[in-house]
Scaffold this active site. Structure first.
Site, PDB file in Angstrom:
ATOM      1  N   LYS A  22       0.611  -1.330  -0.045  1.00 30.26           N
ATOM      2  CA  LYS A  22       0.036  -0.065   0.038  1.00 30.26           C
ATOM      3  C   LYS A  22       1.013   1.184  -0.019  1.00 30.26           C
ATOM      4  CE  LYS A  22      -1.696   1.730   3.916  1.00 30.26           C
ATOM      5  NZ  LYS A  22      -1.584   3.098   4.238  1.00 30.26           N
ATOM      6  N   ASN A  23       1.896   1.160   1.031  1.00 21.98           N
ATOM      7  CA  ASN A  23       2.584   2.479   1.150  1.00 21.98           C
ATOM      8  C   ASN A  23       3.573   2.743  -0.087  1.00 21.98           C
ATOM      9  OD1 ASN A  23       0.931   3.053   3.088  1.00 21.98           O
ATOM     10  ND2 ASN A  23       2.643   2.240   4.653  1.00 21.98           N
ATOM     11  N   CYS A 116      -5.612   8.310   8.704  1.00 27.01           N
ATOM     12  CA  CYS A 116      -6.072   7.712   9.949  1.00 27.01           C
ATOM     13  C   CYS A 116      -5.574   8.496  11.102  1.00 27.01           C
ATOM     14  CB  CYS A 116      -5.501   6.107  10.260  1.00 27.01           C
ATOM     15  SG  CYS A 116      -6.140   4.666   9.268  1.00 27.01           S
ATOM     16  N   ARG A 121      -0.113  14.402  12.701  1.00 29.55           N
ATOM     17  CA  ARG A 121       0.287  14.029  11.449  1.00 29.55           C
ATOM     18  C   ARG A 121       0.659  15.409  10.473  1.00 29.55           C
ATOM     19  NH1 ARG A 121      -2.412   8.785   8.945  1.00 29.55           N
ATOM     20  NH2 ARG A 121      -0.214   8.362   8.107  1.00 29.55           N
ATOM     21  N   ASP A 306       4.004   0.305  12.159  1.00 26.99           N
ATOM     22  CA  ASP A 306       2.498  -0.188  11.301  1.00 26.99           C
ATOM     23  C   ASP A 306       2.140  -1.778  11.721  1.00 26.99           C
ATOM     24  OD1 ASP A 306       2.984   1.506   8.143  1.00 26.99           O
ATOM     25  OD2 ASP A 306       2.438   2.198  10.234  1.00 26.99           O
ATOM     26  N   ARG A 399      -9.220   0.030   3.703  1.00 29.69           N
ATOM     27  CA  ARG A 399      -8.159   0.802   3.145  1.00 29.69           C
ATOM     28  C   ARG A 399      -6.976   0.216   2.898  1.00 29.69           C
ATOM     29  NH1 ARG A 399      -8.044   6.550   6.313  1.00 29.69           N
ATOM     30  NH2 ARG A 399      -6.746   6.826   4.318  1.00 29.69           N
TER      31      ARG A 399
HETATM   32  C1  EPZ Z   1       4.146   6.731   6.057  1.00 26.91           C
HETATM   33  O1  EPZ Z   1       3.423   7.822   6.993  1.00 26.91           O
HETATM   34  C2  EPZ Z   1       2.874   5.568   6.178  1.00 26.91           C
HETATM   35  N1  EPZ Z   1       1.905   6.199   5.284  1.00 26.91           N
HETATM   36  C3  EPZ Z   1       2.441   5.009   7.635  1.00 26.91           C
HETATM   37  O2  EPZ Z   1       1.742   4.071   7.309  1.00 26.91           O
HETATM   38  C4  EPZ Z   1       3.616   4.880   8.375  1.00 26.91           C
HETATM   39  O3  EPZ Z   1       3.087   4.690   9.837  1.00 26.91           O
HETATM   40  C5  EPZ Z   1       4.572   5.753   8.289  1.00 26.91           C
HETATM   41  O4  EPZ Z   1       4.901   6.365   7.080  1.00 26.91           O
HETATM   42  C6  EPZ Z   1       5.983   5.552   9.371  1.00 26.91           C
HETATM   43  O5  EPZ Z   1       6.641   4.301   8.635  1.00 26.91           O
HETATM   44  C7  EPZ Z   1       1.912   6.111   4.048  1.00 26.91           C
HETATM   45  O6  EPZ Z   1       3.185   5.881   3.451  1.00 26.91           O
HETATM   46  C8  EPZ Z   1       0.910   6.538   3.274  1.00 26.91           C
HETATM   47  P1  EPZ Z   1       6.180   9.803   8.492  1.00 26.91           P
HETATM   48  P2  EPZ Z   1       3.843   9.489   6.928  1.00 26.91           P
HETATM   49  O7  EPZ Z   1       6.123  11.201   7.640  1.00 26.91           O
HETATM   50  O8  EPZ Z   1       4.771   9.442   5.651  1.00 26.91           O
HETATM   51  C9  EPZ Z   1       6.200  13.027  12.024  1.00 26.91           C
HETATM   52  C10 EPZ Z   1      -0.317   2.752   7.545  1.00 26.91           C
HETATM   53  O9  EPZ Z   1      -0.822   2.129   8.597  1.00 26.91           O
HETATM   54  N2  EPZ Z   1       6.324  14.063  10.731  1.00 26.91           N
HETATM   55  O10 EPZ Z   1       7.221   8.905   8.429  1.00 26.91           O
HETATM   56  O11 EPZ Z   1       2.747  10.240   7.206  1.00 26.91           O
HETATM   57  C11 EPZ Z   1       4.705  12.265  11.912  1.00 26.91           C
HETATM   58  O12 EPZ Z   1       3.887  13.149  12.743  1.00 26.91           O
HETATM   59  C12 EPZ Z   1       0.350   4.136   7.836  1.00 26.91           C
HETATM   60  O13 EPZ Z   1      -0.044   2.214   6.304  1.00 26.91           O
HETATM   61  C13 EPZ Z   1       6.379  15.442  11.205  1.00 26.91           C
HETATM   62  O14 EPZ Z   1       6.376  15.923  12.295  1.00 26.91           O
HETATM   63  O15 EPZ Z   1       4.917   9.017   8.038  1.00 26.91           O
HETATM   64  C14 EPZ Z   1       5.201  11.084  12.716  1.00 26.91           C
HETATM   65  O16 EPZ Z   1       5.340  11.366  14.213  1.00 26.91           O
HETATM   66  C15 EPZ Z   1      -0.114   4.964   9.080  1.00 26.91           C
HETATM   67  N3  EPZ Z   1       6.393  16.386  10.012  1.00 26.91           N
HETATM   68  C16 EPZ Z   1       6.504  10.994  12.246  1.00 26.91           C
HETATM   69  O17 EPZ Z   1       6.983  12.024  11.850  1.00 26.91           O
HETATM   70  C17 EPZ Z   1       6.113  16.038   8.764  1.00 26.91           C
HETATM   71  O18 EPZ Z   1       6.478  16.807   8.035  1.00 26.91           O
HETATM   72  C18 EPZ Z   1       6.327   9.767  10.858  1.00 26.91           C
HETATM   73  O19 EPZ Z   1       5.977  10.464   9.809  1.00 26.91           O
HETATM   74  C19 EPZ Z   1       6.090  14.538   8.567  1.00 26.91           C
HETATM   75  C20 EPZ Z   1       6.119  13.752   9.556  1.00 26.91           C
END
Ligand code: EPZ
Length: 422
Positions: A22-23, A116, A121, A306, A399
């Protein structure tokens, strides 16, 4: 309203075939718009998030069709670079259109992404990356609309405060058509990023270091349409392996890349779970004497956030006390109250620390999915619980888990979708 109904206790035997990640898929579909022409993306999973993305690309005047798991996308006639509030909110990955449309058209208008409810986020790291490349960002506090534009994008050094998956990918998109060289430092190393960089390099981009913490992108003039295969979904695979550790009788998870789930496999070994790996197949059996362990979710290659919620269900069956710490998201323990309603004995210290006492006998209950992976955890709990479990809000689960009902029925689960009375 649709619900999932499960009668627990059935062993799981036979083969479960894993779909595309998915990701990866939710980034590869927007990425196709970087090129002009007809792109082909193979092994796309049949999940509802892809439908939301199709609506977005159609709103930009792209033709898109899916035949089996093959998506064909024609980005030759894009007429606008604005994405509606409704479409922006449909999923988290809508944010990838920011990097793609900024790169190709130097302009994008869209709203804060959906996804979610597992935390605030924010997307500040994405936006800081775009600004570093020379983009101007206007944000309307009232309707959360972004207008991002640039006369030109110039490559630069971008150190990420956090190894954000989304920010790494989005900056890679924006930098791919910038002038000069961009270096992303402290880049995310998730396997999906390698898949996405491979797609861009096949289009003619010049990206090196994907999968390491330093990614170098040399901007090019244009990118040409090509094809890519989505890698196997390591989270879907891990979820079914965890079900196998609970109920497997020679359950075989097929189409996995075992190298992408090393951290999970090591934890399963620590718990005493027996499994065998044969190429892209992993055979797993129920373990009747699970050791308690401690889980701390980390960025790749650490234990994936995840899989934290699904793993917490296995920990309820371990002989002793396990500690579960979620370090990536601040609100990813909402499923715990429902596990406790079913008979688990979990103490939530705060929204990111849980003390899981096992083993607990779970009883079938009426429960609600709270998010995608929390929902999968509740399906796992229903599969082992005594009696009947009814899960509401199953849209969350659909999803990210393609054909989950059919896949589980095929290996012996007593599970089906029902329509609730109201
Ligand atoms: C991706 O989300 C995945 N989603 C998430 O999977 C996964 O949990 C996550 O990566 C971590 O592996 C998709 O790829 C669509 P991040 P993403 O940016 O990109 C903070 C699932 O269940 N952050 O790595 O949104 C954020 O708040 C989903 O499949 C900032 O502060 O994750 C979090 O604490 C859930 N500022 C951490 O970083 C930003 O600009 C990780 O976020 C971006 C992120």
């Amino acid at each position: 309203m649709k619900q999932i109904k499960i009668n627990g206790g059935k062993p799981l035997s036979g083969e479960i075939h894993i779909g595309g990640a998915k990701n990866s898929a939710v980034a590869l579909i927007p990425a196709a718009l970087l090129a002009d022409g007809i792109s082909v993306i193979n092994n796309v999973p049949n999940i509802t998030d892809k439908d939301a993305l199709f609506e977005i690309v159609k709103s930009l005047n792209c033709e898109v069709k899916m035949d089996g798991t093959v998506v064909t996308l024609d980005s030759s006639h894009i007429v606008n670079t604005t994405i509606s509030e409704k479409l922006s909110h449909q999923l988290r990955a809508s944010y990838y259109f920011m990097g793609v449309l900024l790169a190709k058209y130097k302009h994008v208008e869209m709203y804060f992404p959906g996804g979610c409810n597992i935390g605030a986020r924010p997307i500040d790291l994405h936006l800081k990356g775009f600004e570093a490349l020379g983009a101007k960002i206007e944000y309307n506090e009232d309707n959360h609309k972004y207008i991002i534009s640039a006369d030109e994008l110039i490559g630069t050094r971008i150190p990420l405060e956090f190894a954000s998956v989304g920010a790494t990918v989005n900056i890679m998109f924006a930098a791919s058509l910038a002038k000069g060289i961009t270096t992303i430092e402290n880049a995310a190393k998730e396997t999906e990023i390698i898949n996405i960089a491979d797609f861009l390099n096949k289009m003619g981009a010049k990206i090196s270091g994907a999968g390491t913490s330093t990614i170098i992108i040399e901007g090019v003039e244009r990118l040409k349409a090509t094809t890519i295969d989505v890698i196997p979904d390591r989270i879907e695979a891990g979820t079914y392996l965890l079900m196998g550790a609970l109920l497997g009788e020679d359950l075989v998870v097929c189409g996995v890349n075992p190298n992408h789930i090393t951290s999970l496999l090591n934890k399963l070994k620590d718990m005493g779970v027996k499994f065998s790996i044969n190429g892209d197949k992993i055979k797993i059996n129920k373990c009747n004497n699970l050791n308690p362990i401690n889980i701390t979710t980390l960025v790749y290659p650490g234990f994936p956030t995840d899989l934290g919620q699904p793993m917490s269900v296995l920990l309820t069956q371990a002989n002793g006390v396990s500690l579960f710490e979620e370090t990536i998201w601040e609100n990813r323990m909402q499923h715990i109250e429902y596990l406790n309603k079913m008979g688990a004995n979990i103490i939530l210290k705060d929204n990111t620390h849980a003390i899981i006492n096992g083993p607990s006998k779970l009883k079938g209950s009426m429960i609600n999915a709270t998010d995608l992976r929390g929902g999968a955890a509740l399906v796992m709990a229903g599969l082992i619980a005594e009696g009947e479990t009814i899960i509401s809000n199953i849209e969350y689960i659909l999803r990210g888990y393609e054909n989950i009902i059919r896949k589980l029925k095929n290996v012996g689960a007593d599970i089906r979708i029902i329509k609730s009375e109201e």
